[in-house]
Design a protein around this motif. Sequence first.
Motif: not given
Length: 382
Positions: A113-122, A96-103
């Motif tokens: 949640r991150h798939a939506v934030t990253d624009g993978i899907c709506a 997660p830290k490599e994706c900028g997520v503090p987990l």
Amino acid sequence: MTGSQRRELNRLLRAGRTEQRLVLRATIVLWAADRCPSAAIARALRVSVETVRKWRGRWNAAPGVASLGDAKRSGRPPKFTPVQVTRVKAMACTPPKECGVPLARWSCPELARHAVTDGICASISQATIRRWLSQDALKPWQHQSWIFISDPNFAAKANRVLDLYARVWDGEPLGEHDYVISSDEKTSIQARCRCHPTLPPGRSRTMRVNHTYKRRGALAYLAAYDVHRANVFGRCEDTTGIVPFARLVEQVMTQAPYASAERVFWIVDNGSSHRGQAAIDRLAEQFPNAIMVHTPVHASWLNQVEIFFSIVQRKIVSPNDFTDTDEVAARLAAFETHYNRAAQPFKWKFTTADLADLLARLDRHERDHDRPDKTTAQARAA
């Protein structure tokens, strides 16, 4: 309709687990084979004439039980593309830290949640994420600890211990008067006095142990386990150290058959109570027929007494409800007697051949990790 086809359809009708829709279709075909009109079959089975004609036509086109199954359907068109599925799985395999997520670890809701934030899907549900990950047995929310082999003489030390379990020393079989002792300490066994009495199990109720407790001290349990005779010798001490361990050795070595044995091998780990050449010299000076054998560093799993300690933890220490350390010591002493009455040697199956195979696999894994293939290197560069 052939005789074998009729028997197969009748078998379906008699079977208790046949689907009702298949029973209906088989009945239609059997009655049709007996020259019953479609209208009469429809009235008797309370279905439409079109339904009867459909399954008569299916059978006539391809006689056989397979013709009574449902036709293949295209189903609902996929909502997500294969590229989106692949990107989500790749994200689950990325820290997660490599994706900028503090987990520290991914979970299905966080991945969605991150798939939506990253624009993978709506939009996407966590159930969909879990279904995708289960296809490749990916569980990023789980973790497992591991450790490098740090002892330069790991193989030699481990082989010596495994040979002793197989009653071999320096390539020669052990004699009748040679014994192998596995020894260690179980530290800090606390006496936790529960603030309310423990309730015994009852009907539809497990044992209940009160959560709050008062500490009434702690002690160390030192044990020596005869590997081939399955005898345990233990003692409780206030703490561990060189002197308490020497008392355990004296307790064992001053009684038969060890006092008159030709050799008694003591397998120990690298704890401070018996570490290094100094401990080997102390033991040999105290008892000339005793030989100390160390397990490799970070390899206490090779010490069979650890199996006995796991039994003690399950059957004596947990759940912890003792008024004081004297009660703990008394319970441990009573358990030793109880255990020695019916104990059998542990079925130790890990041999020197298994060790060689394990070390070879670790060596291959390390070489593959240090030298990634050309395709992987090119992909990383891109």
